[in-house]
Write a protein that holds these residues in place. Structure first.
Motif, mmCIF file in Angstrom:
data_model
loop_
_atom_site.group_PDB
_atom_site.id
_atom_site.type_symbol
_atom_site.label_atom_id
_atom_site.label_comp_id
_atom_site.label_asym_id
_atom_site.label_seq_id
_atom_site.Cartn_x
_atom_site.Cartn_y
_atom_site.Cartn_z
ATOM 1 N N TYR A 79 0.834 -1.214 0.000
ATOM 2 C CA TYR A 79 0.000 0.000 0.000
ATOM 3 C C TYR A 79 0.866 1.260 0.000
ATOM 4 O O TYR A 79 0.480 2.297 0.529
ATOM 5 C CB TYR A 79 -0.948 -0.003 1.205
ATOM 6 N N LYS A 81 1.760 3.637 -2.148
ATOM 7 C CA LYS A 81 1.241 4.909 -2.668
ATOM 8 C C LYS A 81 0.192 5.514 -1.735
ATOM 9 O O LYS A 81 0.209 6.710 -1.439
ATOM 10 C CB LYS A 81 0.632 4.634 -4.055
ATOM 11 N N ARG A 82 -0.698 4.633 -1.249
ATOM 12 C CA ARG A 82 -1.786 5.096 -0.381
ATOM 13 C C ARG A 82 -1.242 5.703 0.915
ATOM 14 O O ARG A 82 -1.679 6.772 1.356
ATOM 15 C CB ARG A 82 -2.709 3.919 -0.062
ATOM 16 N N GLU A 217 2.781 -5.653 -6.669
ATOM 17 C CA GLU A 217 2.035 -4.409 -6.450
ATOM 18 C C GLU A 217 2.957 -3.237 -6.137
ATOM 19 O O GLU A 217 2.776 -2.134 -6.646
ATOM 20 C CB GLU A 217 1.011 -4.605 -5.317
ATOM 21 N N GLN A 221 3.751 0.240 -8.364
ATOM 22 C CA GLN A 221 3.570 1.579 -7.774
ATOM 23 C C GLN A 221 4.859 2.390 -7.781
ATOM 24 O O GLN A 221 4.821 3.613 -7.847
ATOM 25 C CB GLN A 221 3.074 1.446 -6.326
ATOM 26 N N GLU A 224 5.354 5.066 -10.413
ATOM 27 C CA GLU A 224 4.661 6.338 -10.228
ATOM 28 C C GLU A 224 5.251 7.147 -9.075
ATOM 29 O O GLU A 224 5.311 8.371 -9.111
ATOM 30 C CB GLU A 224 3.179 6.041 -9.922
#
Length: 302
Positions: A79, A81-82, A217, A221, A224
């Motif tokens: 997770y 980026k989040r 995952e 990410q 980015e």
């Protein structure tokens, strides 16, 4: 910090790979004992480091670190980026990931990671997760067990072993490390038992923690999250992980397929700095056995 949490593998090579700017923003995907993070912090002045770890024990190792320079995020790096967005961070200058399991987790007998101690079959890095090693061994279908033992553990007689586990659990739940080892001992080569146990335990651990899915995952990410010229530094301990990292750094896809634009030009987000993986020196191997299977790859965002 506990002295034996784990000795950071290829510490200097990782730091050089990150090419740290004193005012930059960095991420350590696997904080653990804090060895790599503490070294990164020595190179930061006005910069900041975000460390990820889902293991509650890692929190103790962050005590005493300068909050102006360091933030520990208690969560899975999948997770990335989040979590960074929650801290107002869109892009960073470098990402470091030391995959696999820490010596501390293996040496904690109660966690069920190690074949050396009898304990309940657990193997969760995140202690709040629902799926444990016991779930996998007792509830997965024979086909699913066969697949994960073969793929994640490269176990040579995976099909036979899966069938034996399925037959055993009909009469009695397989609850502990010793319960499982009793079954495995019938299929291990004489004198190579420990290697065989380790392959099976690795396969189950990767499944319990969804390690390959999480890696895919976070790699996707990273494209980015990294700034132009930012560095991606990943150290893996398993051939499947290393292949994914290699493919992603070379082609931008973990499966290794090339993406092209309308004109047929190859679109790839990274330049691989390392053509071949960096491996630990003989000197390091003498003092840190964990480094034996480590492969370090470095790439720069185009």
């Amino acid at each position: 910090m506990e002295p034996n949490y784990h000795t950071p593998v290829m510490l200097q090579e990782c730091i050089e790979g990150l090419n740290i700017k004193p005012n930059g923003l960095y991420v350590d995907l696997t904080f653990g004992g804090g060895g790599h993070s503490k070294e990164i912090l020595k190179h930061l002045e006005s910069g900041h480091l975000y460390g990820f770890d889902q293991d509650k024990d890692a929190v103790k190792n962050a005590e005493g670190l300068d909050p102006n320079k360091f933030t520990l995020i208690e969560g899975n790096f999948r997770y990335l980026k989040r979590y960074l967005k929650a801290y107002g961070v869109k892009q960073v200058d470098g990402i470091l990931g030391d995959l696999g399991i820490s010596s501390h987790q293996i040496d904690d007998g109660e966690r069920g990671f190690s074949t050396r101690f009898d304990a309940e079959l657990d193997m969760r890095m995140d202690q709040s997760a629902d799926v444990t090693a016991k779930t996998v061994v007792n509830n997965y279908s024979t086909d699913a067990l066969h697949k994960l033992l073969g793929m994640y553990g490269e176990v040579r007689n995976a099909k036979t072993l899966a069938a034996a586990i399925a037959a055993e659990r009909i009469n009695k739940e397989i609850k502990t490390v010793e319960d499982l080892k009793r079954i495995l001992s019938r299929f291990a080569k004489r004198g190579k038992e420990n290697r065989y146990y380790a392959q099976v335990f690795q396969a189950i651990r990767i499944e319990v923690n969804e390690e390959l899915k999480a890696l895919e995952e976070v790699l996707v990410q990273s494209e980015e999250v990294l700034k132009e010229g930012g560095r991606l530094v990943i150290m893996s301990y398993h051939s499947l992980e290393d292949r994914m990292v290699k493919n992603f750094m070379a082609k931008g896809k973990v499966q290794g397929e090339l993406e092209k634009d309308f004109y047929g030009n190859v679109l790839k987000p990274f330049n691989a700095i390392t053509r071949k993986p960096i491996e630990a020196s003989e000197e390091e191997l003498k003092i840190n056995n964990r480094a034996r299977s480590a492969k370090l790859r470095i790439a720069e965002k185009i």
